[in-house]
Design a protein around this motif. Structure first.
Motif, PDB file in Angstrom:
ATOM      1  N   ARG A 114       0.791  -1.358   0.064  1.00  0.00           N
ATOM      2  CA  ARG A 114       0.111  -0.117   0.035  1.00  0.00           C
ATOM      3  C   ARG A 114       0.768   1.229  -0.240  1.00  0.00           C
ATOM      4  N   VAL A 115       0.223   2.323  -0.984  1.00  0.00           N
ATOM      5  CA  VAL A 115       0.839   3.539  -1.064  1.00  0.00           C
ATOM      6  C   VAL A 115      -0.213   4.458  -1.126  1.00  0.00           C
ATOM      7  N   PRO A 116      -0.146   5.861  -1.190  1.00  0.00           N
ATOM      8  CA  PRO A 116       1.006   6.497  -0.511  1.00  0.00           C
ATOM      9  C   PRO A 116       0.908   6.739   0.922  1.00  0.00           C
ATOM     10  N   GLN A 117       2.126   6.661   1.729  1.00  0.00           N
ATOM     11  CA  GLN A 117       2.276   6.624   3.057  1.00  0.00           C
ATOM     12  C   GLN A 117       1.309   6.206   3.995  1.00  0.00           C
ATOM     13  N   LYS A 118       1.474   4.741   3.612  1.00  0.00           N
ATOM     14  CA  LYS A 118       0.733   3.816   4.390  1.00  0.00           C
ATOM     15  C   LYS A 118       1.815   2.672   5.163  1.00  0.00           C
ATOM     16  N   GLN A 119       2.673   3.136   5.900  1.00  0.00           N
ATOM     17  CA  GLN A 119       3.693   2.335   6.388  1.00  0.00           C
ATOM     18  C   GLN A 119       3.260   1.093   7.298  1.00  0.00           C
ATOM     19  N   LEU A 120       2.175   1.414   8.133  1.00  0.00           N
ATOM     20  CA  LEU A 120       1.574   0.039   8.808  1.00  0.00           C
ATOM     21  C   LEU A 120       1.061  -0.710   7.977  1.00  0.00           C
ATOM     22  N   GLY A 121       0.222  -0.254   6.960  1.00  0.00           N
ATOM     23  CA  GLY A 121      -0.435  -1.008   5.660  1.00  0.00           C
ATOM     24  C   GLY A 121       0.500  -1.947   4.964  1.00  0.00           C
ATOM     25  N   ALA A 122       1.722  -1.235   4.544  1.00  0.00           N
ATOM     26  CA  ALA A 122       2.766  -2.030   3.963  1.00  0.00           C
ATOM     27  C   ALA A 122       3.398  -3.178   4.885  1.00  0.00           C
ATOM     28  N   LEU A 123       3.460  -2.937   6.212  1.00  0.00           N
ATOM     29  CA  LEU A 123       4.065  -4.051   6.889  1.00  0.00           C
ATOM     30  C   LEU A 123       3.041  -5.069   6.963  1.00  0.00           C
ATOM     31  N   ASN A 124       1.886  -4.784   7.013  1.00  0.00           N
ATOM     32  CA  ASN A 124       0.735  -5.831   7.281  1.00  0.00           C
ATOM     33  C   ASN A 124       0.837  -6.672   5.905  1.00  0.00           C
ATOM     34  N   ASP A 125       1.147  -5.887   4.876  1.00  0.00           N
ATOM     35  CA  ASP A 125       0.891  -6.502   3.480  1.00  0.00           C
ATOM     36  C   ASP A 125       2.133  -7.435   2.931  1.00  0.00           C
ATOM     37  N   ILE A 126       3.104  -7.100   3.676  1.00  0.00           N
ATOM     38  CA  ILE A 126       4.490  -7.882   3.124  1.00  0.00           C
ATOM     39  C   ILE A 126       4.313  -9.214   4.146  1.00  0.00           C
ATOM     40  N   GLN A 127       3.790  -9.109   5.659  1.00  0.00           N
ATOM     41  CA  GLN A 127       3.518 -10.279   6.379  1.00  0.00           C
ATOM     42  C   GLN A 127       2.702 -11.373   5.995  1.00  0.00           C
ATOM     43  N   ARG A 128       1.700 -10.774   5.221  1.00  0.00           N
ATOM     44  CA  ARG A 128       0.394 -11.456   4.819  1.00  0.00           C
ATOM     45  C   ARG A 128       1.053 -12.177   3.478  1.00  0.00           C
ATOM     46  N   ALA A 129       1.669 -11.336   2.634  1.00  0.00           N
ATOM     47  CA  ALA A 129       2.363 -12.194   1.349  1.00  0.00           C
ATOM     48  C   ALA A 129       3.187 -13.294   1.715  1.00  0.00           C
ATOM     49  N   ILE A 130       4.048 -12.980   2.810  1.00  0.00           N
ATOM     50  CA  ILE A 130       5.027 -14.199   3.192  1.00  0.00           C
ATOM     51  C   ILE A 130       4.200 -15.488   3.630  1.00  0.00           C
ATOM     52  N   ARG A 131       3.133 -15.176   4.480  1.00  0.00           N
ATOM     53  CA  ARG A 131       1.978 -16.296   4.955  1.00  0.00           C
ATOM     54  C   ARG A 131       1.379 -17.090   3.699  1.00  0.00           C
ATOM     55  N   ILE A 132       1.074 -16.231   3.131  1.00  0.00           N
ATOM     56  CA  ILE A 132       0.139 -16.565   1.804  1.00  0.00           C
ATOM     57  C   ILE A 132       1.310 -17.749   0.921  1.00  0.00           C
ATOM     58  N   ILE A 133       2.375 -17.206   0.377  1.00  0.00           N
ATOM     59  CA  ILE A 133       3.179 -18.020  -0.328  1.00  0.00           C
ATOM     60  C   ILE A 133       3.777 -19.145   0.440  1.00  0.00           C
ATOM     61  N   ARG A 134       4.108 -18.917   1.489  1.00  0.00           N
ATOM     62  CA  ARG A 134       4.532 -20.076   2.596  1.00  0.00           C
ATOM     63  C   ARG A 134       3.234 -21.321   2.489  1.00  0.00           C
ATOM     64  N   ALA A 177      -3.728 -19.434   6.702  1.00  0.00           N
ATOM     65  CA  ALA A 177      -2.417 -19.197   6.351  1.00  0.00           C
ATOM     66  C   ALA A 177      -1.688 -17.932   7.374  1.00  0.00           C
ATOM     67  N   ASP A 178      -2.483 -17.414   8.131  1.00  0.00           N
ATOM     68  CA  ASP A 178      -1.945 -16.186   9.137  1.00  0.00           C
ATOM     69  C   ASP A 178      -1.547 -16.973  10.244  1.00  0.00           C
ATOM     70  N   LYS A 179      -1.666 -18.281  10.435  1.00  0.00           N
ATOM     71  CA  LYS A 179      -1.004 -18.974  11.644  1.00  0.00           C
ATOM     72  C   LYS A 179       0.321 -19.383  11.438  1.00  0.00           C
TER      73      LYS A 179
END
Length: 282
Positions: A114-134, A177-179
């Motif tokens: 997420r942009v612009p200037q949504k740093q918390l949302g960006a952290l949510n997104d990368i954590q979620r992406a890692i979990r989905i791919i895993r 996935a979030d587990k």
């Protein structure tokens, strides 16, 4: 004539690859810490240096880039473009990098956070992406314990945060996935930004390196005057905690070069990164 035919074939192959990339949206229902409705990514009018920039992302996703040849070590890399957390340089630091990883035999995913200037949302997104791919490792024919992240500029900031804040639950769980763990297995920073926002240009306080932090590859240049300290403070913190790190700071290069020709740094970092990946993934 033969060279022309080969060139045309390569062009059409690249177009075919670009058109066939699967898009996986991260959030099936509500997007956490997002007040705006889901919509298609907005493309900026700024096309300087032939860079495609997303100026607004409210429905984050990742694009799947599969290698043509067999997957090397069954490892996968999530690519995080930069853009000052204001935009995403989606080709320069996204698809072009993913296709380079594909050429080495690695699976790659480009994260549109997420942009612009949504740093918390960006952290949510990368954590979620890692979990989905895993969670979908079998689907992608990858090793769930060999999922890495690479970030450029602000994307490097995001990768550093994801690599040190994986014990923090930044959003409420949505499904099975979030587990799973959102810890990357290895991390790569190329001209990272915003890592020196502590007092007197020390490490940004929210980035807390521990012995459990994954191994790092860091690349920058001395002429990247605004952001060069990000490389050194992050490397120092990793050294102090005995976390394996390869750090390379060359004299010339500047910032924002990606893989584009005409820049020595753009030629050097892929060679060093390829060698590092082979060593840590063997």
């Amino acid at each position: 004539m033969k060279k022309v035919i080969i060139l045309i074939t390569l062009v059409f192959t690249q177009i075919s690859i670009a058109q066939s990339n699967e898009s996986v949206h991260l959030w099936p229902n509500n997007v956490p810490n997002e007040i705006e409705p889901k919509q298609e990514h907005e493309i900026s009018d700024n096309k300087k240096n032939k860079v495609i920039r997303y100026s607004k992302v409210t429905n984050p996703d990742f694009l799947v880039f599969e290698p043509i040849k067999s997957i090397r070590s069954r490892a996968a890399i999530i690519v995080c473009p930069g853009g000052a957390y204001n935009v995403l340089s989606t080709n320069l630091e996204g698809s072009e990098v993913a296709q380079w990883f594909n050429s080495l035999g690695y699976m790659a995913f480009v994260l549109n956070y997420r942009v612009p200037q949504k740093q918390l949302g960006a952290l949510n997104d990368i954590q979620r992406a890692i979990r989905i791919i895993r969670n979908d490792a079998e689907k992608y024919n990858i090793d769930p314990d060999k999922i890495g992240v690479i970030g450029f500029s602000a994307g490097g900031s995001l990768v550093a945060r994801a690599s040190t804040q994986f014990t923090i639950e930044s959003y409420d769980k949505t499904d099975e996935a979030d587990k799973l763990s959102c810890r990357p297995d290895f991390s790569m920073l190329v001209y990272p930004a915003y890592l020196d926002h502590g007092e007197n240009n020390t490490l940004t306080p929210e980035i807390t390196v521990t012995k459990d932090t994954p191994p790092f590859f860091i690349f920058g240049s001395a002429t990247d005057v605004k952001y060069r300290h990000s490389c050194t403070v992050m490397a120092a913190a990793l050294y102090e905690n005995n976390v394996p790190v390869d750090v390379h700071i060359i004299q010339e290069g500047g910032h924002g070069f990606g893989l584009r020709p005409g820049n020595k740094a753009a030629k050097m970092w892929p060679l060093l990164a390829e060698d590092w990946l082979e060593k840590i993934l063997e």
